[in-house]
Write a protein that holds these residues in place. Structure first.
Motif, short mmCIF file in Angstrom:
data_model
loop_
_atom_site.label_atom_id
_atom_site.label_comp_id
_atom_site.label_asym_id
_atom_site.label_seq_id
_atom_site.Cartn_x
_atom_site.Cartn_y
_atom_site.Cartn_z
N LEU A 35 -47.94 3.83 18.47
CA LEU A 35 -48.47 4.48 17.08
C LEU A 35 -48.89 3.29 16.21
CD1 LEU A 35 -45.26 6.74 16.59
CD2 LEU A 35 -47.64 7.31 17.17
N SER A 36 -50.01 3.62 15.57
CA SER A 36 -50.51 2.55 14.70
C SER A 36 -49.96 2.76 13.14
CB SER A 36 -51.97 2.70 14.64
OG SER A 36 -52.60 1.92 13.51
N LEU A 37 -49.13 1.77 12.56
CA LEU A 37 -48.74 1.74 11.47
C LEU A 37 -50.02 2.12 10.35
CD1 LEU A 37 -46.20 2.35 9.60
CD2 LEU A 37 -46.09 -0.15 9.35
N PRO A 38 -51.06 1.26 10.30
CA PRO A 38 -51.97 1.38 9.37
C PRO A 38 -52.68 2.66 9.63
CG PRO A 38 -52.29 -0.62 10.50
CD PRO A 38 -51.32 -0.01 11.05
N MET A 39 -52.84 3.54 10.50
CA MET A 39 -53.54 4.57 10.96
C MET A 39 -52.66 5.71 10.24
SD MET A 39 -53.73 7.85 12.52
CE MET A 39 -52.45 7.91 13.61
N LEU A 40 -51.34 5.66 10.55
CA LEU A 40 -50.36 6.56 10.04
C LEU A 40 -50.35 6.56 8.44
CD1 LEU A 40 -47.40 6.25 12.54
CD2 LEU A 40 -48.95 8.19 12.29
N MET A 42 -52.61 5.48 6.49
CA MET A 42 -53.96 6.22 5.79
C MET A 42 -53.88 7.52 5.89
SD MET A 42 -56.61 3.14 6.77
CE MET A 42 -57.67 4.10 7.79
N PHE A 43 -53.57 8.09 7.03
CA PHE A 43 -53.49 9.64 7.34
C PHE A 43 -52.43 10.15 6.16
CE2 PHE A 43 -52.49 13.41 9.52
CZ PHE A 43 -53.64 13.83 9.73
N LEU A 44 -51.61 9.76 6.19
CA LEU A 44 -50.41 10.06 5.31
C LEU A 44 -50.90 10.25 3.68
CD1 LEU A 44 -47.53 11.03 4.70
CD2 LEU A 44 -46.89 8.91 4.56
N THR A 45 -51.73 9.19 3.50
CA THR A 45 -52.33 9.10 2.09
C THR A 45 -53.25 10.37 1.96
OG1 THR A 45 -51.98 6.65 1.93
CG2 THR A 45 -53.28 7.71 0.45
N GLY A 46 -54.15 10.36 3.00
CA GLY A 46 -55.16 11.37 2.97
C GLY A 46 -54.73 12.84 2.80
N ILE A 47 -53.46 13.03 3.61
CA ILE A 47 -52.94 14.38 3.79
C ILE A 47 -52.19 14.82 2.34
CG2 ILE A 47 -50.91 15.62 4.79
CD1 ILE A 47 -53.64 15.53 6.58
N THR A 48 -51.72 13.76 1.81
CA THR A 48 -51.08 13.76 0.49
C THR A 48 -52.24 14.28 -0.71
OG1 THR A 48 -49.26 12.48 1.00
CG2 THR A 48 -49.77 12.62 -1.43
N LEU A 49 -53.49 13.54 -0.55
CA LEU A 49 -54.30 13.87 -1.18
C LEU A 49 -54.98 15.39 -0.97
CD1 LEU A 49 -56.48 10.39 -1.45
CD2 LEU A 49 -54.84 11.36 -3.08
N TRP A 50 -55.05 15.64 0.11
CA TRP A 50 -55.39 17.10 0.64
C TRP A 50 -54.39 18.12 -0.05
CZ3 TRP A 50 -59.96 19.04 1.45
CH2 TRP A 50 -60.74 18.39 2.23
N PHE A 51 -53.15 17.77 -0.07
CA PHE A 51 -51.92 18.67 -0.53
C PHE A 51 -52.20 18.88 -1.96
CE2 PHE A 51 -47.76 19.04 -2.31
CZ PHE A 51 -47.31 20.13 -1.73
N ILE A 52 -52.54 17.66 -2.76
CA ILE A 52 -52.76 17.97 -4.04
C ILE A 52 -53.99 18.71 -4.44
CG2 ILE A 52 -53.28 16.46 -6.18
CD1 ILE A 52 -51.54 14.40 -4.99
N TYR A 53 -54.89 18.45 -3.70
CA TYR A 53 -56.16 19.51 -3.81
C TYR A 53 -55.99 20.61 -3.86
CZ TYR A 53 -61.10 20.74 -2.92
OH TYR A 53 -62.31 21.47 -2.79
N GLY A 54 -55.08 21.13 -2.67
CA GLY A 54 -54.88 22.40 -2.39
C GLY A 54 -54.19 23.02 -3.57
N ILE A 55 -53.19 22.37 -4.28
CA ILE A 55 -52.44 22.82 -5.24
C ILE A 55 -53.51 23.15 -6.26
CG2 ILE A 55 -50.96 22.23 -7.11
CD1 ILE A 55 -49.38 20.45 -5.02
N PHE A 79 -40.16 6.71 12.20
CA PHE A 79 -39.91 6.21 13.48
C PHE A 79 -40.48 4.63 13.74
CE2 PHE A 79 -39.38 10.87 15.00
CZ PHE A 79 -37.99 10.75 14.42
N LYS A 80 -41.65 4.69 13.60
CA LYS A 80 -42.28 3.39 13.70
C LYS A 80 -41.38 2.16 12.92
CE LYS A 80 -45.98 0.80 15.09
NZ LYS A 80 -46.19 0.51 16.24
N LEU A 81 -41.36 2.38 11.67
CA LEU A 81 -40.41 1.56 10.90
C LEU A 81 -38.93 1.21 11.53
CD1 LEU A 81 -41.53 2.42 7.38
CD2 LEU A 81 -42.18 0.60 8.87
N LYS A 82 -38.31 2.20 12.07
CA LYS A 82 -36.96 2.04 12.62
C LYS A 82 -37.07 1.57 14.09
CE LYS A 82 -32.78 4.55 13.51
NZ LYS A 82 -31.80 5.92 13.23
N TYR A 83 -37.88 2.11 14.96
CA TYR A 83 -37.81 1.65 16.44
C TYR A 83 -38.85 0.62 16.61
CZ TYR A 83 -35.07 5.90 16.39
OH TYR A 83 -34.14 7.04 16.11
N GLY A 84 -39.78 0.36 15.79
CA GLY A 84 -40.64 -0.84 16.23
C GLY A 84 -40.25 -2.21 16.42
#
Length: 86
Positions: A35-40, A42-55, A79-84
């Motif tokens: 798992l890539s923390l930077p990818m996760l 960035m993806f989390l940020t993008g998904i959050t923006l889509w969520f706000i857009y959907g609202i 999990f990445k932060l806990k088990y990395g």
């Protein structure tokens, strides 16, 4: 509900469900090496923006799918932060 919103829900089910096996696998094995923390992050940020857009667009398919995906990706980040590597 119009046809385009039904299409949105179909896409939402598929894209949201695609994260669940990864979350389950990571939880069971505690192996986060692939798992890539930077990818996760960035993806989390993008998904959050889509969520706000959907609202703002009053789109249930965007809100529900991205809400569930936010939880899934947040779990992977946790999990990445806990088990990395420590």
């Amino acid at each position: 509900m119009n046809g385009i919103e039904i299409l949105g829900f179909a896409a939402a089910v598929l894209t949201t469900a695609s994260f669940l096996p990864q979350v389950y696998q990571t939880w069971k094995t505690k192996d986060v090496s692939a798992l890539s923390l930077p990818m996760l992050t960035m993806f989390l940020t993008g998904i959050t923006l889509w969520f706000i857009y959907g609202i703002y667009k009053d789109s249930p398919s965007l809100v529900i799918a991205n809400g569930i995906t936010i939880v899934s990706v947040f779990l992977l980040v946790y999990f990445k932060l806990k088990y990395g590597k420590k």
